[in-house]
Every structure is written in structure tokens, then in C-alpha cells.
Design an enzyme around this catalytic site. Structure first.
Site, PDB file in Angstrom:
ATOM      1  N   ASP A  27     -19.417  30.240 -12.610  1.00 27.70           N
ATOM      2  CA  ASP A  27     -18.963  29.996 -13.991  1.00 27.70           C
ATOM      3  C   ASP A  27     -18.910  31.281 -14.815  1.00 27.70           C
ATOM      4  O   ASP A  27     -17.906  31.580 -15.462  1.00 27.70           O
ATOM      5  CB  ASP A  27     -19.914  29.043 -14.734  1.00 27.70           C
ATOM      6  CG  ASP A  27     -19.889  27.633 -14.162  1.00 27.70           C
ATOM      7  OD1 ASP A  27     -19.007  27.338 -13.336  1.00 27.70           O
ATOM      8  OD2 ASP A  27     -20.768  26.840 -14.543  1.00 27.70           O
ATOM      9  N   ARG A 107     -35.153  29.003 -22.935  1.00 29.70           N
ATOM     10  CA  ARG A 107     -33.922  29.205 -23.710  1.00 29.70           C
ATOM     11  C   ARG A 107     -34.123  30.062 -24.958  1.00 29.70           C
ATOM     12  O   ARG A 107     -33.316  30.946 -25.222  1.00 29.70           O
ATOM     13  CB  ARG A 107     -33.279  27.854 -24.077  1.00 29.70           C
ATOM     14  CG  ARG A 107     -32.850  27.010 -22.877  1.00 29.70           C
ATOM     15  CD  ARG A 107     -32.069  27.782 -21.865  1.00 29.70           C
ATOM     16  NE  ARG A 107     -31.532  26.934 -20.805  1.00 29.70           N
ATOM     17  CZ  ARG A 107     -31.084  27.383 -19.649  1.00 29.70           C
ATOM     18  NH1 ARG A 107     -31.133  28.679 -19.379  1.00 29.70           N
ATOM     19  NH2 ARG A 107     -30.601  26.569 -18.750  1.00 29.70           N
ATOM     20  N   ASP A 136     -28.977  22.260 -23.371  1.00 32.39           N
ATOM     21  CA  ASP A 136     -29.031  23.718 -23.445  1.00 32.39           C
ATOM     22  C   ASP A 136     -28.053  24.288 -24.467  1.00 32.39           C
ATOM     23  O   ASP A 136     -28.348  25.272 -25.140  1.00 32.39           O
ATOM     24  CB  ASP A 136     -28.790  24.324 -22.057  1.00 32.39           C
ATOM     25  CG  ASP A 136     -30.006  24.133 -21.154  1.00 32.39           C
ATOM     26  OD1 ASP A 136     -31.124  24.083 -21.690  1.00 32.39           O
ATOM     27  OD2 ASP A 136     -29.837  24.010 -19.935  1.00 32.39           O
ATOM     28  N   SER A 187     -26.786  20.383 -10.003  1.00 28.01           N
ATOM     29  CA  SER A 187     -26.828  21.470 -10.964  1.00 28.01           C
ATOM     30  C   SER A 187     -28.289  21.876 -11.095  1.00 28.01           C
ATOM     31  O   SER A 187     -29.151  21.051 -11.391  1.00 28.01           O
ATOM     32  CB  SER A 187     -26.280  20.988 -12.304  1.00 28.01           C
ATOM     33  OG  SER A 187     -26.686  21.875 -13.320  1.00 28.01           O
TER      34      SER A 187
HETATM   35  N1  ARG Z   1     -32.884  18.284 -18.778  1.00 23.75           N
HETATM   36  C1  ARG Z   1     -33.602  19.502 -18.752  1.00 23.75           C
HETATM   37  C2  ARG Z   1     -33.671  20.095 -20.119  1.00 23.75           C
HETATM   38  O1  ARG Z   1     -32.857  19.787 -20.936  1.00 23.75           O
HETATM   39  C3  ARG Z   1     -33.098  20.465 -17.728  1.00 23.75           C
HETATM   40  C4  ARG Z   1     -31.713  20.987 -17.901  1.00 23.75           C
HETATM   41  C5  ARG Z   1     -31.389  21.791 -16.703  1.00 23.75           C
HETATM   42  N2  ARG Z   1     -30.168  22.497 -16.768  1.00 23.75           N
HETATM   43  C6  ARG Z   1     -29.361  22.580 -15.690  1.00 23.75           C
HETATM   44  N3  ARG Z   1     -28.308  23.311 -15.808  1.00 23.75           N
HETATM   45  N4  ARG Z   1     -29.594  21.955 -14.588  1.00 23.75           N
HETATM   46  O2  ARG Z   1     -34.527  20.883 -20.401  1.00 23.75           O
END
Ligand code: ARG
Length: 414
Positions: A27, A107, A136, A187
Site C-alpha cells: 500500500d 498510534r 486507526d 490484515s
Molecule cells: N482493532 C484493533 C484496534 O483498533 C487493531 C487494528 C489493527 N489494524 C490492522 N491493520 N490490522 O486497535
């Protein structure tokens, strides 16, 4: 920072710049060119190391070959553990009581690093690869404006979603160097505090997670037949030694992850409520986080009063939600963390945890600040508790109930 070679074409006027959160994956490799072409911006690629598995190649050199005007690798592992993971451990932070927030807590650090580069390089934009459906994007966007409201966000995968096949096609057409790995049906996001996995077969919440989702932990059924004990020493709520050996945070978390992961500890299967209102089935592997939170809680049980423990539970939930919801830089978190830090002044001592086939059990705890008084608790010799004191205490404790019962009895006789 490494600068890219001039492409040969003279740039007529200086273009605006964008700082791209870059991983070297498909990506963000494609995004370098895509952003240049579709937004007319120069791209500065920034890769932030929070302990994710490294790429097989030099992702920075590849970003430059793919057209980034500058590319930078930021080693943020130490800062991640000390400034983000430890505060969240002190708060025993777990979203919905199960997810140790491994992705979420990284993050704000990434946001901080991206904003720092943007300010240093005079970039007006920050770009990330988040889609429209996850948490995210909220954490990035809300975090960026909380640090610098002048910055604008570009999220190509949200604005113009494309499939993996389309990305590979675009890369071919445009001579973009990509590392095409065997397609993963999931993912994933990974760092020192844990790994998250979603999509593919996991989307059916009735399906047992297939073996392919687990990367950091052994299958508990195949884990060693003998248990292993670990001793974790804490100072003011922060782990400082593992099995008697003083370690810095990064080493301690990584070592504990190896040990607990070997015993299949830290697998989580969860249907989670995303901030944007969608329920999502995800798996997590957080061997170190799960073990450390259990140990930390056990130590708190020894050294904190019942009132503090109970009040702190509410604060912990709020801190967890703030981290999950992407509000790290808002003013409530430091205020709550000040409370948490105050409680941690006595959270020093050692906890012994037994790891065995996916289970983690706290089996011992000791501290100089222990409030456990053997004389008071023992049922054997050496009992110092004044047994007669219980009767008067319980008389007063039960008095409101006794009074109410007497009133009801009188009324029912009327
Ligand atoms: N659901 C989790 C969170 O919001 C993990 C997100 C993971 N991201 C990913 N690209 N797999 O913190």
C-alpha cells in the site's frame, strides 16, 4: 535522513510536501507514486520502528528508488516502551477488558514522529494508509490535528480504495519496486506490545481462528509439557528485571514475549466494538502484555488498599477507552495518568508467574510495601487479630439493615 537523487527533470517550482507513514509494504510503496501523481506533492517517506518484524530489504533505499524525495527510518522502540507502553501498563489498560491496546497505543507515538518530521521539513500534509472502516484513521487524524491543527491529512486508501490486484497492476505499469509476498488472507499489525489480526476467515465469528493467524505464540496443545516460571520485578509500577536480570524495557518485553509465547500464552479471540460503530472479530497475540498486566495487577493487590484498587478500576477503564478512541493527546489522559502515577509510588516488588500450555497463573508476589500482615491473616499460631473486635464491627455494619427490617416488620403488622 537520506536524500533521493534528482530524477533528471528539473523541478520548476518547489512543490508542497507530504510526510507519508511508510512501512515498505504494498500500500505505502504504491502510495509514494500515487500521491505524487494525484496530489502533485513531493513525498517524504517515514518508517517508524516500534518493534514490527523488519522487511527483508532496505525499505528506505527502496522508498527513494520509488520516488520519495527523502526517506527516514525512526527507531522509536525505546520511546514506545517507556512513554506509551509503561503508562498503559500502569493503568492495566485493556479495551473491553480483553485487548491490551497493542496497536492503539503505538498510534500516538507514530503521530508524534510524523508531525515532528512534517514541522522540520516544512510539509503541509501527512498521509497514512488507513481505510475508512477502522479505528486507526481516527487515531491518526485526531492525533495529528491535536498536535498541529494546520496540518492536513491525505488518506488515499480511504479516499479512493483499490484492491490488492489493482495496486500490483499499478506498480507494474509504473515501475514501482514492491516486495510481493505470498498473499496473506489477514490484515496484520504488529509491534513490541503485541500483534493484531483481522479479515479473511476471521470475519465469521463462529469460525475457530485458523492456525495461520498465530505468529508470536506456540499452539498451546503443542507447547512444552513442563511449566516455566518467570519472576518479574517492578519499580513504581514499571518492570525493571526479568528472572533477576535487570533489563531495559525493550529487552524485557521482547524476552518475555519469547518465553510466554513459547508456552502459548497471550492468544485473544474477540468481537470488538470499533469506535466508528462497527463490530469486528479480531485476534490478538500479546504474550508479554498479558503476562505483565496479570503480574502488575497481582502486585497492586498486595500493596494498594481496597479503596484505591476499586477506584483505580474506573480510571483504568477510562484510560483504556481514551487510548482506544485516539484521544491520547487530549487533556483528560494526563490528568488521569497523574492519579495512576500517584498510586504507583508503592508498586514495587516481585511477582512469580507460572506459564503452561496457554495459561498464565500468578503464583507468588512479594514487596517491601506489602500491606499483607501475616499476624492478621493467619489461621494458625501467631494470630494477632483481636477476635472480639469482629462482633462490635458487624453489629454496626449490619445496623442499617437491622433497622430497616424492624421498620418493615412493624408496618406489615399494622
Ligand atoms: N482493532 C484493533 C484496534 O483498533 C487493531 C487494528 C489493527 N489494524 C490492522 N491493520 N490490522 O486497535
Amino acid at each position: 535522513m537520506v536524500s533521493g537523487k534528482s530524477s533528471g527533470k528539473e523541478i520548476e517550482k518547489e512543490r508542497d510536501r507530504v510526510v507519508l507513514a511508510y512501512s515498505g509494504g504494498l500500500d505505502t510503496s504504491v502510495a509514494i507514486r500515487w500521491i505524487q501523481e494525484n496530489y502533485g506533492l513531493d513525498v517524504i517517506a517515514v518508517s517508524i520502528d516500534v518493534g514490527q518484524p523488519p522487511s527483508d530489504d532496505d525499505v528506505i533505499a527502496r522508498a527513494l528508488r520509488n520516488g520519495a524525495i527523502k526517506a527516514e527510518l525512526v527507531d522509536a522502540k525505546k520511546e514506545f516502551v517507556e512513554e506509551y507502553v509503561w503508562p498503559s501498563l500502569k493503568a492495566n489498560a485493556m479495551y473491553q477488558n480483553v485487548y491490551p491496546l497493542s496497536t492503539a497505543v503505538a498510534r500516538p507515538l507514530m503521530v508524534k514522529k510524523l508531525v515532528e518530521v512534517a514541522e522540520r521539513e516544512g510539509a503541509k500534509y501527512i498521509s497514512h494508509g488507513c481505510t475508512a472502516k477502522g479505528n486507526d484513521q481516527v487515531r491518526f487524524d485526531a492525533g495529528i490535528v491535536a498536535l498541529n491543527p494546520d496540518l492536513k491529512v491525505i488518506a488515499p486508501m480511504r479516499e479512493c480504495p483499490v484492491t490488492r490486484e489493482e495496486e500490483i497492476e499499478y506498480a507494474k505499469e509504473n515501475d514501482i519496486e514492491i516486495i510481493v509476498k505470498k498473499e496473506s488472507p489477514f490484515s496484520r499489525d504488529e509491534n513490541l506490545w503485541g500483534a493484531s489480526c483481522e479479515c479473511g476467515a476471521l470475519e465469521d465469528p463462529w469460525m475457530e481462528p485458523p492456525q495461520g493467524v498465530w505468529k508470536k505464540t506456540a499452539d498451546p496443545e503443542k507447547a512444552p509439557d513442563t511449566p516455566e516460571y518467570v519472576e518479574i520485578e517492578f519499580e513504581n509500577g514499571v518492570p525493571v528485571a526479568l528472572n533477576g536480570k535487570k533489563m531495559d524495557g525493550v529487552e524485557l518485553v521482547a524476552s518475555l514475549e519469547r518465553i510466554a509465547g513459547k508456552h502459548g500464552v497471550g492468544r485473544i479471540d474477540h468481537v470488538e466494538d470499533r469506535l466508528i460503530g462497527i463490530k469486528s472479530r479480531e485476534t490478538y497475540e500479546c504474550p508479554a502484555a498479558i503476562t505483565l498486566i496479570a503480574a502488575h495487577r497481582a502486585l497492586e493487590g498486595l500493596v494498594l488498599s481496597r479503596d484505591v484498587i476499586e477506584y483505580k478500576r474506573g480510571i483504568e477503564q477510562k484510560v483504556s477507552q481514551i487510548i482506544y478512541d485516539g484521544l491520547w493527546f487530549d487533556s483528560l489522559r494526563p490528568a488521569l495518568m497523574a492519579f495512576v502515577d500517584e498510586t504507583q509510588k508503592v508498586v514495587s516488588g516481585t511477582v512469580r508467574v507460572k506459564l503452561y500450555k496457554g495459561n498464565y497463573t500468578v503464583v507468588g508476589r512479594k514487596s517491601e510495601n506489602s500491606l499483607y500482615d501475616m499476624g492478621l491473616s493467619t489461621y494458625s499460631e501467631g494470630d494477632t487479630f483481636d477476635h472480639t473486635s469482629a462482633i462490635g464491627f458487624i453489629y454496626c455494619w449490619g445496623l442499617p439493615g437491622r433497622t430497616a427490617a424492624n421498620v418493615r416488620r412493624k408496618q406489615s403488622k399494622k
